[in-house]
Design a protein around this motif. Structure first.
Motif, PDB file in Angstrom:
ATOM      1  N   CYS A  49       5.106   5.153   1.982  1.00 21.44           N
ATOM      2  CA  CYS A  49       5.415   6.534   2.378  1.00 21.44           C
ATOM      3  C   CYS A  49       5.952   6.591   3.799  1.00 21.44           C
ATOM      4  CB  CYS A  49       4.177   7.409   2.229  1.00 21.44           C
ATOM      5  SG  CYS A  49       3.688   7.698   0.500  1.00 21.44           S
ATOM      6  N   ARG A  50       5.384   5.790   4.685  1.00 19.32           N
ATOM      7  CA  ARG A  50       5.879   5.772   6.066  1.00 19.32           C
ATOM      8  C   ARG A  50       7.335   5.307   6.118  1.00 19.32           C
ATOM      9  NH1 ARG A  50       0.497   4.215   7.568  1.00 19.32           N
ATOM     10  NH2 ARG A  50       0.991   2.017   7.204  1.00 19.32           N
ATOM     11  N   MET A  51       7.673   4.293   5.325  1.00 19.46           N
ATOM     12  CA  MET A  51       9.046   3.795   5.318  1.00 19.46           C
ATOM     13  C   MET A  51      10.018   4.836   4.785  1.00 19.46           C
ATOM     14  SD  MET A  51       8.787  -0.226   4.195  1.00 19.46           S
ATOM     15  CE  MET A  51      10.483  -0.529   4.690  1.00 19.46           C
ATOM     16  N   VAL A  52       9.612   5.543   3.732  1.00 17.96           N
ATOM     17  CA  VAL A  52      10.478   6.565   3.145  1.00 17.96           C
ATOM     18  C   VAL A  52      10.700   7.712   4.130  1.00 17.96           C
ATOM     19  CG1 VAL A  52      10.576   8.360   1.368  1.00 17.96           C
ATOM     20  CG2 VAL A  52       9.966   6.016   0.742  1.00 17.96           C
TER      21      VAL A  52
ATOM     22  N   ASN B  42       3.864  12.304  -6.629  1.00 19.22           N
ATOM     23  CA  ASN B  42       3.325  11.673  -7.838  1.00 19.22           C
ATOM     24  C   ASN B  42       3.743  10.213  -8.003  1.00 19.22           C
ATOM     25  OD1 ASN B  42       5.987  11.871  -8.676  1.00 19.22           O
ATOM     26  ND2 ASN B  42       5.634  13.503 -10.151  1.00 19.22           N
ATOM     27  N   SER B  43       4.348   9.612  -6.987  1.00 19.36           N
ATOM     28  CA  SER B  43       4.657   8.180  -7.061  1.00 19.36           C
ATOM     29  C   SER B  43       3.363   7.369  -7.063  1.00 19.36           C
ATOM     30  CB  SER B  43       5.508   7.758  -5.858  1.00 19.36           C
ATOM     31  OG  SER B  43       6.755   8.407  -5.864  1.00 19.36           O
ATOM     32  N   TYR B  44       3.311   6.354  -7.894  1.00 21.03           N
ATOM     33  CA  TYR B  44       2.101   5.527  -7.923  1.00 21.03           C
ATOM     34  C   TYR B  44       2.380   4.027  -8.009  1.00 21.03           C
ATOM     35  CZ  TYR B  44       2.598   5.524 -13.079  1.00 21.03           C
ATOM     36  OH  TYR B  44       3.055   5.395 -14.365  1.00 21.03           O
ATOM     37  N   VAL B  45       3.638   3.622  -8.078  1.00 17.28           N
ATOM     38  CA  VAL B  45       4.004   2.209  -7.983  1.00 17.28           C
ATOM     39  C   VAL B  45       4.849   2.060  -6.723  1.00 17.28           C
ATOM     40  CG1 VAL B  45       5.230   0.273  -9.035  1.00 17.28           C
ATOM     41  CG2 VAL B  45       3.985   1.893 -10.478  1.00 17.28           C
ATOM     42  N   HIS B  46       4.399   1.223  -5.805  1.00 17.77           N
ATOM     43  CA  HIS B  46       5.043   1.094  -4.505  1.00 17.77           C
ATOM     44  C   HIS B  46       5.395  -0.371  -4.257  1.00 17.77           C
ATOM     45  CE1 HIS B  46       3.485   5.159  -3.896  1.00 17.77           C
ATOM     46  NE2 HIS B  46       2.325   4.686  -4.325  1.00 17.77           N
ATOM     47  N   LEU B  47       6.679  -0.654  -4.113  1.00 17.21           N
ATOM     48  CA  LEU B  47       7.148  -2.016  -3.934  1.00 17.21           C
ATOM     49  C   LEU B  47       7.908  -2.152  -2.620  1.00 17.21           C
ATOM     50  CD1 LEU B  47       8.545  -2.873  -7.499  1.00 17.21           C
ATOM     51  CD2 LEU B  47       6.335  -3.528  -6.514  1.00 17.21           C
TER      52      LEU B  47
ATOM     53  N   PRO C  30       0.821  -1.214   0.000  1.00 19.48           N
ATOM     54  CA  PRO C  30       0.000   0.000   0.000  1.00 19.48           C
ATOM     55  C   PRO C  30       0.854   1.263   0.000  1.00 19.48           C
ATOM     56  CG  PRO C  30      -0.818  -1.573   1.623  1.00 19.48           C
ATOM     57  CD  PRO C  30       0.506  -2.100   1.152  1.00 19.48           C
ATOM     58  N   ARG C  31       0.362   2.293  -0.665  1.00 15.60           N
ATOM     59  CA  ARG C  31       1.076   3.562  -0.732  1.00 15.60           C
ATOM     60  C   ARG C  31       1.405   4.091   0.667  1.00 15.60           C
ATOM     61  NH1 ARG C  31       1.880   8.314  -3.667  1.00 15.60           N
ATOM     62  NH2 ARG C  31       1.775  10.185  -2.366  1.00 15.60           N
TER      63      ARG C  31
END
Length: 241
Positions: A37-40, A52-57, A32-33
């Motif tokens: 985002c929390r990890m980043v 604008n990121s939309y692919v999250h691995l 999940p986005r």
């Protein structure tokens, strides 16, 4: 999504398509986005996400998440055709953020990149190529991209500002509408900011080999740090070309 059970790298499939790529002890998979985002924010040196990121691995080691990659539109998406001709707005991605825990084994970053490229080939069939930049602030010249067989397309100088312990891209000075509060703060305090000109090293990976015919920039030998059998490339002229 179930954890892979095979020792042989392969696609990880879910009920509604491809979820990732890898093997039992190391794989990348969609997350999940909000989790990405929390990890980043918690771990990436910038402490900031790219909206604008939309692919999250997620990057998984022995079933535990140890890293994250975020892909999205490039900062100058309308200029993508200057790198690869005939590129439509949905035909390229930029690796916006990548972080792996130091506990991950040696070469995990390049392995995660390689697996992510395989995932994107299936999950994003309209995407022809992927771009990323190595920042001189990190001092590594993009060795993880070199290990993952990206093409090196040269470097350019970019202006950054440091202000109150944070780093700001020079684009925030002119992109008033998109820069938001950070841009407003930088412009209001520009007299206190310290300006730096740093190199950014451009790397590209072609998901569709046929797209390489449209490459408009000349691939160059990989940059190496001084004392590593080669000399790091000299800074480009002030124009950045």
């Amino acid at each position: 999504m179930r954890r892979p059970t095979s020792e042989t790298p392969d696609y990880i499939r879910g009920s509604n398509g491809v979820w990732g790529f890898g093997c039992r002890n190391f794989y990348v998979a969609a997350i999940p986005r909000a989790d990405a985002c929390r990890m980043v924010i918690a771990n990436h040196y910038s402490r900031r996400i790219v909206n604008n990121s939309y692919v999250h691995l997620g990057v998984f080691l022995d079933g535990q998440r140890v890293g994250v990659l975020q892909f999205g539109y490039s900062m100058n998406a309308m200029h993508a055709g200057k790198v690869v001709a005939n590129t439509g707005p949905t035909e390229h991605l930029e690796l916006n953020r990548m972080w792996l825990d130091d506990a991950a084994p040696r070469n995990s970053e390049s392995r995660a990149l390689s697996y992510a490229m395989k995932y994107l080939k299936r999950a994003c069939p309209s995407v022809r190529w992927v771009q990323s930049f190595a920042d001189e602030r990190c001092g590594r010249l993009g060795v993880v991209y070199q290990a993952a067989n990206f093409l090196f397309l040269g470097s350019h100088l970019t202006a950054f500002y440091t202000l109150d312990g944070e780093t700001y891209h020079s684009m925030l000075l002119t992109a008033h509408r998109k820069a938001g509060q950070r841009g407003e703060y930088l412009r209001a305090n520009l007299n206190r900011a310290e300006r730096h000109r740093l190199r950014q090293f451009r790397y590209v990976f072609f998901l569709k080999p046929s797209a390489r015919r449209d490459l408009r920039m000349r691939p160059r030998p990989y940059p190496k740090p001084p004392g590593d059998g080669a000399t790091a490339p000299a800074p480009p002229p002030a124009s950045g070309r």
